[in-house]
Design a protein around this motif. Structure first.
Motif, mmCIF file in Angstrom:
data_model
loop_
_atom_site.group_PDB
_atom_site.id
_atom_site.type_symbol
_atom_site.label_atom_id
_atom_site.label_comp_id
_atom_site.label_asym_id
_atom_site.label_seq_id
_atom_site.Cartn_x
_atom_site.Cartn_y
_atom_site.Cartn_z
ATOM 1 N N ASP A 191 14.345 56.959 -74.514
ATOM 2 C CA ASP A 191 13.048 57.306 -73.926
ATOM 3 C C ASP A 191 11.863 56.869 -74.778
ATOM 4 O O ASP A 191 10.713 57.033 -74.374
ATOM 5 C CB ASP A 191 12.978 58.826 -73.688
ATOM 6 C CG ASP A 191 14.059 59.289 -72.732
ATOM 7 O OD1 ASP A 191 14.392 58.523 -71.815
ATOM 8 O OD2 ASP A 191 14.572 60.409 -72.902
ATOM 9 N N ALA A 192 12.140 56.291 -75.953
ATOM 10 C CA ALA A 192 11.036 55.870 -76.816
ATOM 11 C C ALA A 192 10.329 54.632 -76.279
ATOM 12 O O ALA A 192 9.174 54.385 -76.616
ATOM 13 C CB ALA A 192 11.553 55.585 -78.226
ATOM 14 N N VAL A 193 11.007 53.851 -75.455
ATOM 15 C CA VAL A 193 10.364 52.643 -74.920
ATOM 16 C C VAL A 193 9.852 52.922 -73.512
ATOM 17 O O VAL A 193 10.286 53.848 -72.833
ATOM 18 C CB VAL A 193 11.323 51.422 -74.927
ATOM 19 C CG1 VAL A 193 11.716 51.066 -76.351
ATOM 20 C CG2 VAL A 193 12.536 51.647 -74.058
ATOM 21 N N LEU A 208 4.990 61.668 -80.307
ATOM 22 C CA LEU A 208 5.747 60.642 -79.572
ATOM 23 C C LEU A 208 5.202 60.549 -78.149
ATOM 24 O O LEU A 208 4.845 61.566 -77.541
ATOM 25 C CB LEU A 208 7.232 61.015 -79.492
ATOM 26 C CG LEU A 208 8.017 61.062 -80.801
ATOM 27 C CD1 LEU A 208 9.382 61.717 -80.579
ATOM 28 C CD2 LEU A 208 8.217 59.649 -81.365
ATOM 29 N N LEU A 209 5.177 59.332 -77.614
ATOM 30 C CA LEU A 209 4.826 59.105 -76.212
ATOM 31 C C LEU A 209 6.086 58.552 -75.554
ATOM 32 O O LEU A 209 6.559 57.478 -75.934
ATOM 33 C CB LEU A 209 3.686 58.083 -76.126
ATOM 34 C CG LEU A 209 3.089 57.862 -74.738
ATOM 35 C CD1 LEU A 209 2.378 59.125 -74.233
ATOM 36 C CD2 LEU A 209 2.095 56.688 -74.763
ATOM 37 N N VAL A 210 6.643 59.293 -74.591
ATOM 38 C CA VAL A 210 8.004 58.966 -74.145
ATOM 39 C C VAL A 210 8.124 58.861 -72.634
ATOM 40 O O VAL A 210 7.219 59.240 -71.880
ATOM 41 C CB VAL A 210 9.027 60.016 -74.660
ATOM 42 C CG1 VAL A 210 9.052 60.054 -76.169
ATOM 43 C CG2 VAL A 210 8.745 61.384 -74.079
ATOM 44 N N HIS A 211 9.284 58.369 -72.231
ATOM 45 C CA HIS A 211 9.642 58.179 -70.824
ATOM 46 C C HIS A 211 10.424 59.400 -70.345
ATOM 47 O O HIS A 211 11.248 59.942 -71.078
ATOM 48 C CB HIS A 211 10.527 56.928 -70.751
ATOM 49 C CG HIS A 211 10.824 56.443 -69.383
ATOM 50 N ND1 HIS A 211 11.809 56.984 -68.595
ATOM 51 C CD2 HIS A 211 10.264 55.448 -68.649
ATOM 52 C CE1 HIS A 211 11.856 56.323 -67.434
ATOM 53 N NE2 HIS A 211 10.921 55.391 -67.447
ATOM 54 N N ILE A 246 23.832 53.172 -80.603
ATOM 55 C CA ILE A 246 22.441 52.688 -80.679
ATOM 56 C C ILE A 246 21.523 53.846 -81.071
ATOM 57 O O ILE A 246 21.706 54.970 -80.621
ATOM 58 C CB ILE A 246 21.985 52.119 -79.313
ATOM 59 C CG1 ILE A 246 22.897 50.996 -78.842
ATOM 60 C CG2 ILE A 246 20.546 51.629 -79.392
ATOM 61 C CD1 ILE A 246 22.530 50.437 -77.465
ATOM 62 N N GLY A 247 20.484 53.555 -81.879
ATOM 63 C CA GLY A 247 19.542 54.601 -82.288
ATOM 64 C C GLY A 247 20.228 55.614 -83.175
ATOM 65 O O GLY A 247 20.024 56.823 -83.032
ATOM 66 N N GLY A 270 4.856 50.995 -80.971
ATOM 67 C CA GLY A 270 4.338 51.079 -82.339
ATOM 68 C C GLY A 270 4.126 52.528 -82.753
ATOM 69 O O GLY A 270 4.466 52.928 -83.868
ATOM 70 N N LEU A 271 3.572 53.307 -81.827
ATOM 71 C CA LEU A 271 3.323 54.724 -82.104
ATOM 72 C C LEU A 271 4.629 55.455 -82.411
ATOM 73 O O LEU A 271 4.752 56.169 -83.407
ATOM 74 C CB LEU A 271 2.677 55.340 -80.855
ATOM 75 C CG LEU A 271 2.390 56.814 -80.870
ATOM 76 C CD1 LEU A 271 1.025 57.061 -81.476
ATOM 77 C CD2 LEU A 271 2.419 57.383 -79.458
ATOM 78 N N ASN A 272 5.633 55.257 -81.550
ATOM 79 C CA ASN A 272 6.893 55.984 -81.720
ATOM 80 C C ASN A 272 7.632 55.539 -82.978
ATOM 81 O O ASN A 272 8.190 56.353 -83.712
ATOM 82 C CB ASN A 272 7.779 55.800 -80.487
ATOM 83 C CG ASN A 272 7.188 56.500 -79.272
ATOM 84 O OD1 ASN A 272 6.420 57.440 -79.418
ATOM 85 N ND2 ASN A 272 7.518 56.023 -78.088
#
Ligand SMILES: C[S@@+](CC[C@H](N)C(=O)[O-])C[C@H]1O[C@@H](n2cnc3c(N)ncnc32)[C@H](O)[C@@H]1O
Length: 286
Positions: A127-129, A232-235, A60-61, A18-20
């Motif tokens: 990396d967004a998920v 962003l909070l990322v992987h 994608i994206g 939701g944040l990203n």
């Protein structure tokens, strides 16, 4: 434009999602560009272009469509998708003749099995998920690829300087000056008028809010990312972690391009900020 209802899987990672997604929706105009992002991306596209000329490609994206002209140099058999409605609308407006879909990489619900030869997910969009949802992305990409097909994507490096960066020491991106076409003046003016706060203050505030959510599991991690003022909070993943997760999902990692290098990586590790991965669906020996 197809697929207006996006069916994102419900998961414990939905707050990160939701944040990203809110950040993408807010920054949509920053993505009105064309061109390659960095040396590694250009090198990877040049290397893929012979094999995939005229073949089916899924992007994608896609965001606002930076990659549309690049990939259509290779093929007209092209589908683009994104899970942020604002991005889909803008991309469809910019490229009315493109099949742009509103869909989620974790499900790829509008894309049939075994229908695509090359899947791309550029600009570290994967990396967004979170970590579990990332496995769903890999499963879905594997499902839609034909046997021997390729997944090409970029991903943030757990061993690179973006992981653990603060507003005081975050590195610059390795984008090649001039490779991205500049935005129009009207868009810059609109963004300037939207800004009622200093970017630095926003970055510090966002970073303070997100840093407590950092997780470090060695081969992969979750943490705040400097882009968009740390909103962003990322992987993040190491090269060995990427090799392992791809093998577990039925891919063979073929080539790595570091973001700032036009030659494929020779060696088993990298401290590049992020890297581009070329992974092929593993074939079962006869
Ligand atoms: C950094 S932007 C890059 C956009 C574009 N590829 C570019 O290079 O300008 C990442 C994009 O990935 C999309 N994205 C992230 N996670 C996604 C997912 N699970 N499914 C579909 N799109 C996703 C975001 O909405 C965003 O538009």
């Amino acid at each position: 434009m197809e697929g207006d209802e996006v069916s994102a899987p419900a998961s414990a990672e939905s707050s990160q999602d939701g944040l990203n997604r809110a950040t993408w929706a807010r920054t949509v105009l920053e993505f009105v560009t064309e061109g390659w992002a960095d040396r590694g991306e250009l090198a990877m596209l040049l290397d893929l272009s012979d094999e995939f000329r005229g073949r089916s490609i899924l992007d994608i994206g896609v965001g606002a469509g930076r990659t549309v002209p690049l990939i259509r140099l290779m093929t007209r058999d092209y589908i683009a998708l994104d899970y942020t409605a604002e991005m889909v609308q803008l991309c469809a407006d910019r490229y009315p003749d493109v099949d742009v879909r509103h869909d989620d990489a974790r499900t790829l619900s509008t894309v049939p099995d075994d229908s695509i030869e090359l899947v791309m997910f550029s600009a570290n969009g994967i990396d967004a998920v979170g970590h579990e949802d990332r496995q769903e992305v890999l499963n879905s990409v594997h499902r839609v690829l034909r046997p021997g097909g390729v997944f090409a994507f970029s991903t943030l490096n757990r061993d690179g300087a973006f992981f653990g960066a603060t507003p005081a020491d975050a590195p610059d991106t390795p984008w090649v000056p001039g490779s991205l076409r500049p935005r129009s003046t009207s868009i810059e003016q609109q963004q300037a008028s939207d800004d009622d706060d200093l970017p630095w203050i926003r970055a510090v505030r966002n970073w303070r809010r997100l840093r407590s959510r950092t997780q470090d599991h060695g081969e992969w991690a979750i943490g705040p990312f400097a882009a968009h003022e740390f909103s962003l909070l990322v992987h993040f993943i190491t090269l060995s972690g990427a090799r392992r997760e791809l093998a577990e999902r039925g891919f063979v990692l073929e080539k790595i391009y570091q973001c700032d290098d036009a030659h494929p990586l020779v060696g088993a590790s990298t401290n590049a900020l992020y890297f581009h991965v070329v992974a092929r669906v593993a074939t079962i020996p006869a």
